[in-house]
Design an enzyme around this catalytic site. Structure first.
Site, PDB file in Angstrom:
ATOM      1  N   CYS A 150       3.215   4.671   4.983  1.00 59.53           N
ATOM      2  CA  CYS A 150       2.572   4.948   6.280  1.00 59.53           C
ATOM      3  C   CYS A 150       1.294   5.753   6.072  1.00 59.53           C
ATOM      4  O   CYS A 150       1.338   6.971   5.901  1.00 59.53           O
ATOM      5  CB  CYS A 150       3.541   5.696   7.196  1.00 59.53           C
ATOM      6  SG  CYS A 150       2.857   6.055   8.818  1.00 59.53           S
ATOM      7  N   CYS A 153       0.654   8.355   8.764  1.00 56.19           N
ATOM      8  CA  CYS A 153       1.508   9.548   8.643  1.00 56.19           C
ATOM      9  C   CYS A 153       1.045  10.437   7.494  1.00 56.19           C
ATOM     10  O   CYS A 153       1.015  11.658   7.610  1.00 56.19           O
ATOM     11  CB  CYS A 153       2.957   9.159   8.382  1.00 56.19           C
ATOM     12  SG  CYS A 153       3.585   7.873   9.455  1.00 56.19           S
ATOM     13  N   ASP A 154       0.724   9.845   6.360  1.00 54.52           N
ATOM     14  CA  ASP A 154       0.573  10.622   5.131  1.00 54.52           C
ATOM     15  C   ASP A 154      -0.842  10.663   4.550  1.00 54.52           C
ATOM     16  O   ASP A 154      -1.097  11.420   3.615  1.00 54.52           O
ATOM     17  CB  ASP A 154       1.538  10.068   4.055  1.00 54.52           C
ATOM     18  CG  ASP A 154       2.990  10.252   4.487  1.00 54.52           C
ATOM     19  OD1 ASP A 154       3.274  11.220   5.200  1.00 54.52           O
ATOM     20  OD2 ASP A 154       3.830   9.404   4.118  1.00 54.52           O
TER      21      ASP A 154
END
Ligand SMILES: Cc1cc2nc3c(=O)[nH]c(=O)nc-3n(C[C@H](O)[C@H](O)[C@H](O)COP(=O)(O)OP(=O)(O)OC[C@H]3O[C@@H](n4cnc5c(N)ncnc54)[C@H](O)[C@@H]3O)c2cc1C
Length: 325
Positions: A150, A153-154
């Site tokens: 992701c 997300c990261d």
């Protein structure tokens, strides 16, 4: 708060009757449980094999509003569960193994044994990211040491660093482009001669200066010092030559599998298995069955969007029940 005896259980038979059954315990399921319990729908929620859902596999969630310092995934999910229980949601261990949505009462079986008859069902079974399956990839994934599925997300954790991304579809292009704005360099590995993405997405990636595309290239191994990723060994299948690319992050963007197999006989799915909802609502093609979270979302796939659509599912279920009165 209601007690179990006041709730909707018919103790005279082995079949339990519930007003609102929620399948899945990610942000969508728990948010639906918070709303449904506060609306006196006495929701029963089955957690499945991953109590707390996908976020229990990540240490740092920095984009969930309300936690300015960030929060770990497991802590966030324990909080969501506690909040749902505070209003009386009945949270249970168990895996929904079969459903029958052919009649007005929706039948659900848990662990192939227990039969439940539901007035409404909220599906929030999420999706699972696909990985390459290499032992080195799995090692650093488990360690939280630099493998991610992701970018949104990261990606932030890899600002000004060099990363590698694997994938050739629209999502891979979108994630590579997203990473290019944060990272010093993005190397994109495409297994075949061609992208699978639409031309426009491919062009966007090709035009981005700090994205290097390597066609016909396969991942051989994710390299590291046992704790964190330091590079990726790749094989150029045209020349049969191996090389190591320095990188601190390895992003896998080869798709997701929605957890929807048990519903496919009754619920309309798209060609990749995501549940189709009526646009702007959480309603499925079956009256009284609603969906929230990643099980119906191949676009956003975030905790906040899962929670939002979980809320929609509970509100739609409540309005559906009111319309029957
Ligand atoms: C490593 C990682 C890091 C991430 N980091 C972030 C982040 O920082 N921020 C962010 O916003 N998003 C992040 N995401 C994405 C986020 O986790 C998902 O978008 C979100 O969890 C989706 O929520 P959901 O409720 O739809 O389902 P999920 O979280 O996927 O949960 C699905 C639930 O359904 C249950 N289930 C499935 N099948 C059944 C069944 N048959 N019977 C009973 N239960 C069943 C499972 O046990 C699970 O509890 C990350 C994802 C991953 C994998």
């Amino acid at each position: 708060m209601h007690s179990l005896t006041e709730s909707y259980i018919n103790m005279s038979t082995t079949i339990e009757k519930v007003k609102c059954l929620i399948i899945g315990s990610g942000p969508a399921g728990y948010t639906a449980a918070i709303y449904a319990s506060r609306a006196n729908m006495f929701p029963v929620l089955y957690q499945g094999s991953q109590p707390g859902g996908q976020l229990t596999t990540t240490n740092e969630v920095e984009n969930w509003p309300g936690n300015p310092e960030g929060i770990t995934g497991p802590e966030m999910m324990v909080n969501l569960q506690a909040q749902a229980q505070r209003f009386g949601a009945d949270i249970r261990d168990g895996w929904v193994s079969k459903v029958d949505f052919s009649g007005p009462i929706h039948k659900v079986w848990v662990n192939d044994e227990k039969e439940i008859h539901c007035e409404t069902v909220i599906i929030s079974t999420g999706a699972s990211a696909k990985y390459l399956g290499l032992p080195s990839e799995q090692h650093y994934l488990q360690m939280g040491g630099g493998v991610s599925a992701c970018a949104i997300c990261d990606g932030f954790f890899y600002r000004n660093q060099e990363v590698v991304i694997v994938g050739a579809g629209d999502s891979a292009c979108e994630e590579a482009h997203y990473l290019s704005k944060l990272c010093k360099k993005v190397t994109m590995l495409v297994r075949t001669e061609n992208f699978r993405a639409s031309k426009i997405m491919e062009e966007r990636v090709r035009k981005t200066e700090n994205i290097e595309i390597m066609l016909n290239t396969e991942t051989v191994e994710v390299l590291g010092d046992d704790q964190v990723v330091t590079g990726v060994k790749v094989l150029n299948k045209s020349t049969d030559q191996e090389q190591s690319i320095p990188a601190t992050g390895f992003f896998v963007a080869i798709g997701h599998k929605p957890n929807t197999d048990i519903f496919k006989e009754y619920i309309d799915l798209d060609e990749t298995g995501y549940i189709k909802s009526i646009p702007g609502t959480s309603k499925t093609n079956v009256k009284g069955v609603f969906v929230g979270g990643d099980a119906a979302d191949h676009v956003y796939r975030q905790a906040i969007t899962a929670a939002g659509t979980g809320c929609m599912a509970a509100l739609d279920a409540e309005r559906y029940l009111a319309s029957l009165e």
